[in-house]
Design an enzyme around this catalytic site. Structure first.
Site, PDB file in Angstrom:
ATOM      1  N   ASP A  63       4.998  -6.642  -3.986  1.00  0.00           N
ATOM      2  CA  ASP A  63       4.239  -7.781  -3.477  1.00  0.00           C
ATOM      3  C   ASP A  63       5.233  -8.924  -3.259  1.00  0.00           C
ATOM      4  O   ASP A  63       5.877  -9.365  -4.222  1.00  0.00           O
ATOM      5  CB  ASP A  63       3.166  -8.175  -4.511  1.00  0.00           C
ATOM      6  CG  ASP A  63       2.221  -9.255  -3.988  1.00  0.00           C
ATOM      7  OD1 ASP A  63       2.655 -10.106  -3.190  1.00  0.00           O
ATOM      8  OD2 ASP A  63       1.047  -9.247  -4.401  1.00  0.00           O
ATOM      9  N   VAL A  64       5.361  -9.392  -2.029  1.00  0.00           N
ATOM     10  CA  VAL A  64       6.376 -10.417  -1.739  1.00  0.00           C
ATOM     11  C   VAL A  64       6.126 -11.718  -2.495  1.00  0.00           C
ATOM     12  O   VAL A  64       7.017 -12.553  -2.616  1.00  0.00           O
ATOM     13  CB  VAL A  64       6.511 -10.727  -0.216  1.00  0.00           C
ATOM     14  CG1 VAL A  64       6.978  -9.509   0.559  1.00  0.00           C
ATOM     15  CG2 VAL A  64       5.231 -11.297   0.363  1.00  0.00           C
ATOM     16  N   TYR A  85      -2.369 -22.143   7.786  1.00  0.00           N
ATOM     17  CA  TYR A  85      -1.633 -21.024   8.404  1.00  0.00           C
ATOM     18  C   TYR A  85      -0.556 -21.597   9.335  1.00  0.00           C
ATOM     19  O   TYR A  85       0.602 -21.163   9.295  1.00  0.00           O
ATOM     20  CB  TYR A  85      -2.583 -20.085   9.166  1.00  0.00           C
ATOM     21  CG  TYR A  85      -1.830 -18.957   9.855  1.00  0.00           C
ATOM     22  CD1 TYR A  85      -1.165 -17.983   9.095  1.00  0.00           C
ATOM     23  CD2 TYR A  85      -1.747 -18.875  11.245  1.00  0.00           C
ATOM     24  CE1 TYR A  85      -0.436 -16.964   9.722  1.00  0.00           C
ATOM     25  CE2 TYR A  85      -1.030 -17.863  11.868  1.00  0.00           C
ATOM     26  CZ  TYR A  85      -0.370 -16.910  11.102  1.00  0.00           C
ATOM     27  OH  TYR A  85       0.352 -15.905  11.716  1.00  0.00           O
ATOM     28  N   PRO A 105       4.817 -14.517  18.267  1.00  0.00           N
ATOM     29  CA  PRO A 105       3.784 -13.966  19.141  1.00  0.00           C
ATOM     30  C   PRO A 105       2.543 -14.854  19.223  1.00  0.00           C
ATOM     31  O   PRO A 105       2.253 -15.639  18.321  1.00  0.00           O
ATOM     32  CB  PRO A 105       3.405 -12.639  18.455  1.00  0.00           C
ATOM     33  CG  PRO A 105       4.446 -12.393  17.403  1.00  0.00           C
ATOM     34  CD  PRO A 105       4.936 -13.756  17.011  1.00  0.00           C
ATOM     35  N   ARG A 110       0.833  -1.208   0.000  1.00  0.00           N
ATOM     36  CA  ARG A 110       0.000   0.000   0.000  1.00  0.00           C
ATOM     37  C   ARG A 110       0.868   1.258   0.000  1.00  0.00           C
ATOM     38  O   ARG A 110       1.362   1.694   1.038  1.00  0.00           O
ATOM     39  CB  ARG A 110      -0.960  -0.037   1.195  1.00  0.00           C
ATOM     40  CG  ARG A 110      -2.078  -1.058   0.987  1.00  0.00           C
ATOM     41  CD  ARG A 110      -2.879  -1.298   2.222  1.00  0.00           C
ATOM     42  NE  ARG A 110      -2.182  -2.105   3.207  1.00  0.00           N
ATOM     43  CZ  ARG A 110      -2.721  -2.526   4.356  1.00  0.00           C
ATOM     44  NH1 ARG A 110      -3.956  -2.181   4.675  1.00  0.00           N
ATOM     45  NH2 ARG A 110      -2.022  -3.268   5.191  1.00  0.00           N
ATOM     46  N   LEU A 157      -1.566 -13.818  20.601  1.00  0.00           N
ATOM     47  CA  LEU A 157      -2.581 -12.899  20.071  1.00  0.00           C
ATOM     48  C   LEU A 157      -2.119 -11.436  20.126  1.00  0.00           C
ATOM     49  O   LEU A 157      -1.879 -10.892  21.204  1.00  0.00           O
ATOM     50  CB  LEU A 157      -3.873 -13.047  20.881  1.00  0.00           C
ATOM     51  CG  LEU A 157      -4.594 -14.394  20.732  1.00  0.00           C
ATOM     52  CD1 LEU A 157      -5.587 -14.618  21.865  1.00  0.00           C
ATOM     53  CD2 LEU A 157      -5.317 -14.454  19.378  1.00  0.00           C
TER      54      LEU A 157
HETATM   55  P1  NDP Z   1      -1.226  -6.894   9.694  1.00  0.00           P
HETATM   56  O1  NDP Z   1      -2.310  -7.433   8.832  1.00  0.00           O
HETATM   57  O2  NDP Z   1      -1.532  -5.721  10.537  1.00  0.00           O
HETATM   58  O3  NDP Z   1       0.075  -6.577   8.802  1.00  0.00           O
HETATM   59  C1  NDP Z   1       0.480  -7.425   7.774  1.00  0.00           C
HETATM   60  C2  NDP Z   1       1.528  -6.716   6.934  1.00  0.00           C
HETATM   61  O4  NDP Z   1       1.982  -7.634   5.908  1.00  0.00           O
HETATM   62  C3  NDP Z   1       0.986  -5.489   6.235  1.00  0.00           C
HETATM   63  O5  NDP Z   1       1.914  -4.424   6.358  1.00  0.00           O
HETATM   64  C4  NDP Z   1       0.857  -5.913   4.782  1.00  0.00           C
HETATM   65  O6  NDP Z   1       1.143  -4.821   3.910  1.00  0.00           O
HETATM   66  C5  NDP Z   1       1.972  -6.965   4.655  1.00  0.00           C
HETATM   67  N1  NDP Z   1       1.663  -7.911   3.580  1.00  0.00           N
HETATM   68  C6  NDP Z   1       0.647  -8.804   3.529  1.00  0.00           C
HETATM   69  N2  NDP Z   1       0.628  -9.432   2.334  1.00  0.00           N
HETATM   70  C7  NDP Z   1       1.669  -8.921   1.616  1.00  0.00           C
HETATM   71  C8  NDP Z   1       2.159  -9.145   0.311  1.00  0.00           C
HETATM   72  N3  NDP Z   1       1.586 -10.043  -0.515  1.00  0.00           N
HETATM   73  N4  NDP Z   1       3.234  -8.448  -0.134  1.00  0.00           N
HETATM   74  C9  NDP Z   1       3.817  -7.522   0.698  1.00  0.00           C
HETATM   75  N5  NDP Z   1       3.408  -7.274   1.950  1.00  0.00           N
HETATM   76  C10 NDP Z   1       2.337  -7.951   2.402  1.00  0.00           C
HETATM   77  O7  NDP Z   1      -0.740  -8.132  10.597  1.00  0.00           O
HETATM   78  P2  NDP Z   1       0.373  -8.252  11.750  1.00  0.00           P
HETATM   79  O8  NDP Z   1       1.113  -7.000  11.919  1.00  0.00           O
HETATM   80  O9  NDP Z   1      -0.293  -8.838  12.923  1.00  0.00           O
HETATM   81  O10 NDP Z   1       1.300  -9.390  11.116  1.00  0.00           O
HETATM   82  C11 NDP Z   1       2.685  -9.249  10.917  1.00  0.00           C
HETATM   83  C12 NDP Z   1       3.332 -10.622  11.049  1.00  0.00           C
HETATM   84  O11 NDP Z   1       3.159 -11.120  12.361  1.00  0.00           O
HETATM   85  C13 NDP Z   1       2.758 -11.689  10.111  1.00  0.00           C
HETATM   86  O12 NDP Z   1       3.819 -12.475   9.611  1.00  0.00           O
HETATM   87  C14 NDP Z   1       1.879 -12.519  11.043  1.00  0.00           C
HETATM   88  O13 NDP Z   1       1.719 -13.840  10.584  1.00  0.00           O
HETATM   89  C15 NDP Z   1       2.677 -12.446  12.327  1.00  0.00           C
HETATM   90  N6  NDP Z   1       1.937 -12.738  13.536  1.00  0.00           N
HETATM   91  C16 NDP Z   1       0.831 -11.987  13.880  1.00  0.00           C
HETATM   92  C17 NDP Z   1       0.137 -12.289  15.039  1.00  0.00           C
HETATM   93  C18 NDP Z   1      -1.106 -11.589  15.428  1.00  0.00           C
HETATM   94  O14 NDP Z   1      -1.848 -12.102  16.310  1.00  0.00           O
HETATM   95  N7  NDP Z   1      -1.416 -10.407  14.876  1.00  0.00           N
HETATM   96  C19 NDP Z   1       0.614 -13.346  15.946  1.00  0.00           C
HETATM   97  C20 NDP Z   1       1.755 -14.078  15.470  1.00  0.00           C
HETATM   98  C21 NDP Z   1       2.397 -13.750  14.327  1.00  0.00           C
HETATM   99  P3  NDP Z   1       0.359  -4.465   2.552  1.00  0.00           P
HETATM  100  O15 NDP Z   1      -1.044  -4.976   2.707  1.00  0.00           O
HETATM  101  O16 NDP Z   1       0.465  -2.984   2.443  1.00  0.00           O
HETATM  102  O17 NDP Z   1       1.146  -5.176   1.504  1.00  0.00           O
HETATM  103  C1  8X3 Z   2      -1.229 -15.323  14.803  1.00  0.00           C
HETATM  104  C2  8X3 Z   2      -1.621 -15.902  16.119  1.00  0.00           C
HETATM  105  O1  8X3 Z   2      -3.046 -17.678  17.248  1.00  0.00           O
HETATM  106  O2  8X3 Z   2      -4.091 -16.359  15.513  1.00  0.00           O
HETATM  107  O3  8X3 Z   2      -0.136 -15.978  14.271  1.00  0.00           O
HETATM  108  O4  8X3 Z   2      -2.477 -18.034  14.955  1.00  0.00           O
HETATM  109  S1  8X3 Z   2      -2.858 -17.048  15.931  1.00  0.00           S
END
Ligand code: NDP
Ligand code: 8X3
Length: 251
Positions: free
Chosen positions: A59-60, A152, A182, A36, A184
């Site tokens: 886009d990764v 996932y 992490p 974004r 939640l």
């Molecule tokens: P958010 O949804 O808030 O953030 C996700 C980020 O990933 C965004 O900045 C998004 O950016 C980016 N992203 C998603 N898809 C793509 C893509 N195809 N290409 C490039 N960038 C991408 O989630 P979180 O901050 O919570 O998540 C961050 C990480 O932490 C993830 O790996 C998640 O699995 C992990 N995590 C999260 C937990 C939770 O409970 N929230 C717990 C454990 C782990 P944009 O859309 O702009 O591309």
């Molecule tokens: C995100 C935490 O418990 O929703 O990785 O899978 S959980």
């Protein structure tokens, strides 16, 4: 003191955005990544008041986009000291027998292949200089499987294996590799998982106090500030109300 350069994927939201804010205030130069552009531009502008910031929109999932974006960095920005592989999401929460192929593809392509594509471009800058630090965002979902978590969880188990593999292969180059796992964390994560359904997303955190992106950013900074001879390998972070993927104390 010289500033270290950190590249953060997924900096447009949640954990990545909170980490960008904290590192900007903590003597790092930043390369902010995400799809974004509007959010990247806004954050870049804001954090530029504190440190040098550049951004890359890609886009990764698309290897050619990842390679082009990172190759486009000016030479001095290529001396990346810290790679934070944070971009990722869950898509859907369905039993395996009714899961959608497009959700499976998204999770494997973003969480696993995307992390690999970014790492492939950045690691040579680190091996060449025989230094660096990679932090991969795993999850408690990469340590234990929970109902309907299937793909996932598989993607985060893969991140766990890749983190360990990277640590072994990069050991000879003095590169640190850390995984932060992490429980939640309230971000846009559940909104993405439930495809924009805010009521469903909010239920995930109902009756308990989840972690915030800032809580994980604090851990990230601690890991990055450890002395040169200290490598934090694997850290699991729960909210106090959580004991495992399925045991959460709610009011
Ligand atoms: P958010 O949804 O808030 O953030 C996700 C980020 O990933 C965004 O900045 C998004 O950016 C980016 N992203 C998603 N898809 C793509 C893509 N195809 N290409 C490039 N960038 C991408 O989630 P979180 O901050 O919570 O998540 C961050 C990480 O932490 C993830 O790996 C998640 O699995 C992990 N995590 C999260 C937990 C939770 O409970 N929230 C717990 C454990 C782990 P944009 O859309 O702009 O591309
Ligand atoms: C995100 C935490 O418990 O929703 O990785 O899978 S959980």
């Amino acid at each position: 003191m010289t500033k270290r350069i950190a590249l953060i994927t997924g900096a447009t939201s949640g954990i990545g955005e909170a980490t960008a804010r904290l590192l900007a205030a903590s003597n790092f130069k930043l390369i902010l990544c995400g799809r974004r552009k509007d959010r990247l531009e806004k954050l870049q502008k804001e954090l530029s008041a504190q440190t040098e910031v550049t951004s890359l929109s890609f886009d990764v999932r698309i290897q050619s986009e990842v390679a082009q974006a990172i190759a486009s960095l000016p030479a001095d920005w290529k001396a990346i000291d810290v790679l934070i592989n944070n971009a990722g999401n869950a898509h859907g929460l369905d039993p395996i027998q009714t899961g959608r192929v497009e959700d499976w593809d998204a999770m494997i392509d973003i969480n696993v292949k995307g992390l690999l594509y970014v790492s492939k471009e950045v690691i040579p800058f680190m091996t060449e200089r025989k230094s660096g630090h990679i932090i991969n965002l795993g999850s408690i979902a990469g340590k234990e499987v929970y109902p309907n978590g299937n793909v996932y969880c598989a993607s985060k188990f893969a991140v766990d294996a890749l983190t360990r593999g990277m640590r072994i292969d990069l050991n000879a180059f003095g590169i640190k590799v850390t995984s932060i796992n992490p429980g939640l964390v309230e971000t846009e994560f559940s909104l993405v998982r439930f495809k924009g359904d805010k009521d469903k997303a909010d239920l995930t955190y109902k009756g308990m106090t989840p972690l915030t992106g800032k809580d994980i950013a604090d851990v990230m900074l601690y890991v990055l500030q450890a002395p040169a001879h200290v490598q934090l390998a694997d850290i699991t972070v729960f909210p106090t109300a959580q004991a495992s993927s399925t045991v959460v104390k709610r009011n």
